[in-house]
Design a protein around this motif. Structure first.
Motif, PDB file in Angstrom:
ATOM      1  N   LYS A 139       0.830  -1.203   0.000  1.00  0.00           N
ATOM      2  CA  LYS A 139       0.000   0.000   0.000  1.00  0.00           C
ATOM      3  C   LYS A 139       0.870   1.261   0.000  1.00  0.00           C
ATOM      4  O   LYS A 139       0.582   2.235  -0.707  1.00  0.00           O
ATOM      5  N   SER A 140       1.947   1.262   0.775  1.00  0.00           N
ATOM      6  CA  SER A 140       2.813   2.437   0.864  1.00  0.00           C
ATOM      7  C   SER A 140       3.455   2.762  -0.480  1.00  0.00           C
ATOM      8  O   SER A 140       3.693   3.931  -0.798  1.00  0.00           O
ATOM      9  N   ASP A 146      -6.097   4.902  -3.593  1.00  0.00           N
ATOM     10  CA  ASP A 146      -6.846   4.286  -2.497  1.00  0.00           C
ATOM     11  C   ASP A 146      -7.714   3.134  -2.991  1.00  0.00           C
ATOM     12  O   ASP A 146      -8.863   2.996  -2.596  1.00  0.00           O
ATOM     13  N   MET A 148      -8.087  -0.971  -3.219  1.00  0.00           N
ATOM     14  CA  MET A 148      -7.639  -2.309  -2.844  1.00  0.00           C
ATOM     15  C   MET A 148      -8.788  -3.276  -3.102  1.00  0.00           C
ATOM     16  O   MET A 148      -9.882  -3.112  -2.559  1.00  0.00           O
ATOM     17  N   PHE A 166      -3.540  -3.870  -5.012  1.00  0.00           N
ATOM     18  CA  PHE A 166      -3.479  -2.438  -4.712  1.00  0.00           C
ATOM     19  C   PHE A 166      -3.297  -1.689  -6.024  1.00  0.00           C
ATOM     20  O   PHE A 166      -2.454  -2.040  -6.836  1.00  0.00           O
ATOM     21  N   LYS A 175      -0.085  -1.286 -10.412  1.00  0.00           N
ATOM     22  CA  LYS A 175      -0.757  -2.113  -9.406  1.00  0.00           C
ATOM     23  C   LYS A 175       0.246  -3.082  -8.781  1.00  0.00           C
ATOM     24  O   LYS A 175       1.287  -3.397  -9.368  1.00  0.00           O
ATOM     25  N   SER A 195      -8.044   1.068   1.297  1.00  0.00           N
ATOM     26  CA  SER A 195      -6.677   0.564   1.475  1.00  0.00           C
ATOM     27  C   SER A 195      -5.892   1.372   2.493  1.00  0.00           C
ATOM     28  O   SER A 195      -4.995   0.843   3.164  1.00  0.00           O
ATOM     29  N   GLU A 196      -6.202   2.664   2.640  1.00  0.00           N
ATOM     30  CA  GLU A 196      -5.485   3.485   3.610  1.00  0.00           C
ATOM     31  C   GLU A 196      -5.818   3.061   5.032  1.00  0.00           C
ATOM     32  O   GLU A 196      -4.932   2.917   5.874  1.00  0.00           O
ATOM     33  N   LYS A 199      -4.235  -0.340   5.699  1.00  0.00           N
ATOM     34  CA  LYS A 199      -2.802  -0.187   5.998  1.00  0.00           C
ATOM     35  C   LYS A 199      -2.581   0.349   7.406  1.00  0.00           C
ATOM     36  O   LYS A 199      -1.699  -0.127   8.141  1.00  0.00           O
TER      37      LYS A 199
END
Length: 244
Positions: A139-140, A146, A148, A166, A175, A195-196, A199
């Protein structure tokens, strides 16, 4: 006395960058915090089994301010309370150098925390410490996207896996995918999640050494992490602005 690192860990595990107002319930030296995110996308519960303070309810209105105050402290912290008509109005935090005073809020300022009726889980994954770290890295690496998507499908060996994608899964956009095997009873799951937030939850629980992820095809995810003193449980609902 409560160790600063334990206290910060508890706060980080429910705060997640946005959950400011919560009630701390202390009973028999056990701290319990039920919370939900402002948009009700996440509902969770944190339990700390070694929290030496008298039985009480503490209404924390601005968690970020409390967290900033705690940054200047060190080591084991002495926690004390000031009360008015049996309602806690101030929390005092002391170490050998500093004594902090944090104003507690009125219980009436808090809304009601939601509840979850757990469904039958169609996917159950044991997340290793490495899985947690790799999902955070994925994710980072796409921090500005955003998206996922979690799917269940066959891998190259014909084994059923849960795949985390992602980024935009369509076309030629950037991706990253990551696969985990486990107990998978539904072979047609395809769900979008924030996804944020995903994470952030993994990030603040990297110290637990791993956890459990459960999925239901109706759009609910459960994450659970347990360490020596702290247990955490999170329920995430799927993103609602998706075409599937």
């Amino acid at each position: 006395m409560v160790n600063k690192l334990v206290l910060q860990s508890v706060i980080n595990k429910y705060y997640l960058g946005e959950n400011e107002s919560v009630k701390w319930v202390i009973k028999d030296n056990i701290l319990t915090i039920n919370f939900n995110s402002p948009n009700k996308e996440v509902i969770g519960k944190i339990v700390c089994n070694s929290f030496k303070l008298e039985d009480c309810n503490l209404i924390i209105f601005n968690t970020k301010k409390l967290s900033n105050l705690l940054k200047i402290t060190a080591g084991d912290l002495l926690l004390e309370l000031e009360k008015t008509n049996n309602i806690c109005t101030k929390l005092f935090v002391s170490d050998p150098d500093f004594k902090l005073s944090y104003a507690l809020a009125d219980p009436l300022v808090l809304g009601k925390v939601g509840t979850v009726n757990e469904p039958d889980w169609e996917v159950v994954l044991n997340l290793t410490k490495e899985d947690v770290a790799n999902l955070v890295k994925a994710k980072s690496a796409l921090a500005d996207i955003d998206n996922m998507i979690i799917t269940t499908e066959l891998d190259f060996n014909g084994d059923m896996v849960c795949k985390f994608t992602f980024g935009d899964e369509k076309g030629h956009n950037n991706k990253i995918t990551y696969e985990i095997d486990g107990k998978i009873d539904n072979t047609k799951i395809k769900l979008p999640f924030n996804s944020e937030m995903f994470k952030n939850i993994l990030q603040v629980n990297k110290d637990t050494g791993g956890g459990i992820l459960c999925l239901n095809s109706k759009g609910l995810m459960k994450l659970k992490f347990v360490s020596d003193d702290i247990s955490c449980e999170y329920f995430l609902v799927r993103k609602d602005n998706s075409s599937f």
